[in-house]
Scaffold this active site. Structure first.
Site, PDB file in Angstrom:
ATOM      1  N   GLY A  11      56.300 -13.692  -0.690  1.00 13.51           N
ATOM      2  CA  GLY A  11      56.539 -14.585  -1.836  1.00 13.51           C
ATOM      3  C   GLY A  11      56.572 -16.035  -1.398  1.00 13.51           C
ATOM      4  O   GLY A  11      57.137 -16.352  -0.359  1.00 13.51           O
ATOM      5  N   ARG A  72      50.202 -10.438  -0.601  1.00 16.15           N
ATOM      6  CA  ARG A  72      50.822  -9.157  -0.246  1.00 16.15           C
ATOM      7  C   ARG A  72      49.677  -8.321   0.325  1.00 16.15           C
ATOM      8  O   ARG A  72      48.627  -8.188  -0.315  1.00 16.15           O
ATOM      9  CB  ARG A  72      51.381  -8.451  -1.483  1.00 16.15           C
ATOM     10  N   ASP A 103      61.372 -10.984   5.282  1.00 12.97           N
ATOM     11  CA  ASP A 103      61.552  -9.825   6.175  1.00 12.97           C
ATOM     12  C   ASP A 103      60.244  -9.097   6.481  1.00 12.97           C
ATOM     13  O   ASP A 103      59.978  -8.748   7.631  1.00 12.97           O
ATOM     14  CB  ASP A 103      62.460  -8.782   5.485  1.00 12.97           C
ATOM     15  N   THR A 125      61.742 -18.153   1.907  1.00 13.15           N
ATOM     16  CA  THR A 125      61.943 -17.356   0.692  1.00 13.15           C
ATOM     17  C   THR A 125      63.059 -17.994  -0.123  1.00 13.15           C
ATOM     18  O   THR A 125      63.994 -18.551   0.445  1.00 13.15           O
ATOM     19  CB  THR A 125      62.303 -15.885   1.009  1.00 13.15           C
ATOM     20  N   ASP A 127      65.135 -16.312  -1.809  1.00 16.94           N
ATOM     21  CA  ASP A 127      66.197 -15.322  -1.995  1.00 16.94           C
ATOM     22  C   ASP A 127      67.408 -15.514  -1.080  1.00 16.94           C
ATOM     23  O   ASP A 127      68.459 -14.916  -1.320  1.00 16.94           O
ATOM     24  CB  ASP A 127      65.642 -13.905  -1.770  1.00 16.94           C
ATOM     25  N   ASP A 129      67.869 -14.209   1.711  1.00 14.44           N
ATOM     26  CA  ASP A 129      68.260 -12.848   2.108  1.00 14.44           C
ATOM     27  C   ASP A 129      67.861 -12.517   3.544  1.00 14.44           C
ATOM     28  O   ASP A 129      67.839 -11.348   3.925  1.00 14.44           O
ATOM     29  CB  ASP A 129      67.633 -11.825   1.146  1.00 14.44           C
ATOM     30  N   ARG A 171      66.489 -10.588  -5.004  1.00 13.11           N
ATOM     31  CA  ARG A 171      66.312  -9.210  -4.492  1.00 13.11           C
ATOM     32  C   ARG A 171      67.663  -8.539  -4.289  1.00 13.11           C
ATOM     33  O   ARG A 171      68.387  -8.375  -5.227  1.00 13.11           O
ATOM     34  CB  ARG A 171      65.516  -9.238  -3.186  1.00 13.11           C
TER      35      ARG A 171
HETATM   36  P1  ATP Z   1      59.546 -12.146   0.189  1.00 15.81           P
HETATM   37  O1  ATP Z   1      60.843 -11.467   0.559  1.00 15.81           O
HETATM   38  O2  ATP Z   1      59.730 -13.589  -0.125  1.00 15.81           O
HETATM   39  O3  ATP Z   1      58.748 -11.437  -0.838  1.00 15.81           O
HETATM   40  P2  ATP Z   1      58.291 -10.924   2.493  1.00 15.81           P
HETATM   41  O4  ATP Z   1      57.662 -11.516   3.701  1.00 15.81           O
HETATM   42  O5  ATP Z   1      59.461 -10.017   2.724  1.00 15.81           O
HETATM   43  O6  ATP Z   1      58.633 -12.137   1.530  1.00 15.81           O
HETATM   44  P3  ATP Z   1      56.557  -8.681   1.913  1.00 15.81           P
HETATM   45  O7  ATP Z   1      55.528  -8.482   0.838  1.00 15.81           O
HETATM   46  O8  ATP Z   1      57.584  -7.656   2.131  1.00 15.81           O
HETATM   47  O9  ATP Z   1      57.183 -10.125   1.653  1.00 15.81           O
HETATM   48  O10 ATP Z   1      55.775  -8.835   3.315  1.00 15.81           O
HETATM   49  C1  ATP Z   1      54.689  -9.739   3.422  1.00 15.81           C
HETATM   50  C2  ATP Z   1      53.559  -9.094   4.173  1.00 15.81           C
HETATM   51  O11 ATP Z   1      53.967  -8.796   5.521  1.00 15.81           O
HETATM   52  C3  ATP Z   1      53.095  -7.751   3.623  1.00 15.81           C
HETATM   53  O12 ATP Z   1      52.264  -7.874   2.494  1.00 15.81           O
HETATM   54  C4  ATP Z   1      52.366  -7.184   4.849  1.00 15.81           C
HETATM   55  O13 ATP Z   1      51.093  -7.784   4.989  1.00 15.81           O
HETATM   56  C5  ATP Z   1      53.251  -7.642   6.008  1.00 15.81           C
HETATM   57  N1  ATP Z   1      54.199  -6.565   6.386  1.00 15.81           N
HETATM   58  C6  ATP Z   1      55.280  -6.125   5.679  1.00 15.81           C
HETATM   59  N2  ATP Z   1      55.898  -5.110   6.316  1.00 15.81           N
HETATM   60  C7  ATP Z   1      55.199  -4.888   7.456  1.00 15.81           C
HETATM   61  C8  ATP Z   1      55.324  -3.947   8.558  1.00 15.81           C
HETATM   62  N3  ATP Z   1      56.293  -3.038   8.590  1.00 15.81           N
HETATM   63  N4  ATP Z   1      54.428  -4.023   9.566  1.00 15.81           N
HETATM   64  C9  ATP Z   1      53.430  -4.929   9.524  1.00 15.81           C
HETATM   65  N5  ATP Z   1      53.248  -5.832   8.530  1.00 15.81           N
HETATM   66  C10 ATP Z   1      54.114  -5.818   7.507  1.00 15.81           C
END
Ligand code: ATP
Length: 319
Positions: A11, A72, A103, A125, A127, A129, A171
């Site tokens: 995000g 994503r 994360d 982010t 959030d 979090d 979240r």
């Molecule tokens: P936000 O919390 O703001 O949405 P985020 O980074 O947690 O941000 P996610 O969609 O969970 O958002 O993760 C972003 C991208 O990171 C995913 O679309 C994927 O490409 C990669 N990713 C997430 N989890 C993994 C994992 N376990 N191993 C490798 N890549 C990952």
């Protein structure tokens, strides 16, 4: 190292641009080349990689979102997909990567580091979090937006003696809701860190009206309940018109407040310093006003986010 890459993932959040600028300008000052990777891990796999110069990051410090774009891309959990990403980085002779995101993005950065490609994570982010940091880039801007929205809803609620139920992002983290509630003068809140029952909430609201309240505002962290249904239930029990408002993605946009610009700039510069000093698989945080770095996996798996119970109790005493 001679060349570093940078991407934003997950995000988007206001202040990500300031962080990119912090990375790019610091790296150039240190004599490194910088490559921007468009649209997160998706763009990395599709080789959307462009060299950046000083002017690539001109006039972006004031802008919300991320000029590099985000995505994503769940396929990145697959090692074969990540091999392609590493091959693209090597093709451009990039030695290390800065990942700005949450994360999930940290997990991607950790996997790349484990597979031989050094990464540093920055917490981007709204959030708030992410473990290992008191604040994330974007949180204070989103807080300002949420408070401004509460203020506006309060005006109309007050005129019509209505009850307003407001869903706020975060979240699984109640920071945004709790702090917005305190700043917006709302005593009723539903957050993940404190258990609640609908019956108790309704009793509290009834008590508020019995004490002479003319309107009420209930703030709720996303995913805690269906706010439209909650509004119906409150209206049926309290006999006051009740409306639900979901603030939604409005909270993700807008020009970053000074704190997020400063935090993004500081963390961006710090990430480059860490890479120059040979660190990898680290995530950057700010704790007690000081920049820190932690092992990404340790931060994700073992660190706890402190919850400000004192602030919650203060809010309840202002009832
Ligand atoms: P936000 O919390 O703001 O949405 P985020 O980074 O947690 O941000 P996610 O969609 O969970 O958002 O993760 C972003 C991208 O990171 C995913 O679309 C994927 O490409 C990669 N990713 C997430 N989890 C993994 C994992 N376990 N191993 C490798 N890549 C990952």
């Amino acid at each position: 190292i001679k060349k570093i890459g940078i991407l934003t993932s997950g995000g988007d959040a206001p202040g990500m641009n300031a962080a990119i600028r912090g990375v790019v300008r610091t790296a150039l000052t240190e004599g490194l080349d910088v490559f921007g990777i468009y649209d997160g891990y998706l763009g990395l796999c599709e080789d959307r990689i462009v060299q950046l110069d000083r002017s690539s990051v001109s006039d972006i410090i004031t802008r919300g979102g991320t000029f590099l774009g985000s995505a994503r891309f769940p396929e990145f959990k697959d090692q074969e997909v990540r091999k392609k990403a590493i091959a693209n980085l090597k093709k451009h002779q990039i030695d290390a990567l800065v990942v700005i995101g949450g994360d999930g993005s940290y997990m991607g950065a950790m996997r790349l580091t484990e597979e031989g490609f050094p990464c540093i994570g920055l917490p981007g982010t709204i959030d708030n979090d992410i473990r290992g940091t008191d604040y994330t880039i974007g949180y204070f801007t989103a807080l300002g937006t949420a408070v401004e929205s509460i203020d506006r809803l309060r005006d109309t609620c007050s005129s019509h003696h209505r009850i307003s139920v407001i869903e706020i992002m975060g979240r699984d983290c109640g920071d945004l809701t709790l702090n917005a509630a305190v700043a917006g003068g709302c005593e009723f809140m539903i957050i993940p860190e404190v258990s609640y029952t609908k019956e108790d909430l309704i009793e509290e609201i009834k008590l508020g009206f019995a004490k002479g309240k003319k309107h009420a505002i209930v703030t709720v962290t996303e995913n805690m309940c269906d706010v439209n249904q909650l509004a119906k239930d409150i209206e049926a029990a309290v006999h006051h018109e009740t409306r639900a408002t979901i603030l939604g993605h409005v909270q993700r946009g807008g020009s970053p407040v000074p704190y997020d610009r400063i935090l993004g700039s500081r963390m961006g510069a710090y990430a480059v310093e860490l890479l120059i000093n040979g660190h990898a698989g680290r995530c950057v945080g700010i704790q007690n006003g000081k920049l820190v770095h932690h092992d990404i996996i340790d931060a994700i798996n073992n660190m706890k986010r402190p919850f400000d119970m004192d602030l919650y109790n203060t809010a309840k005493r202002l009832f």
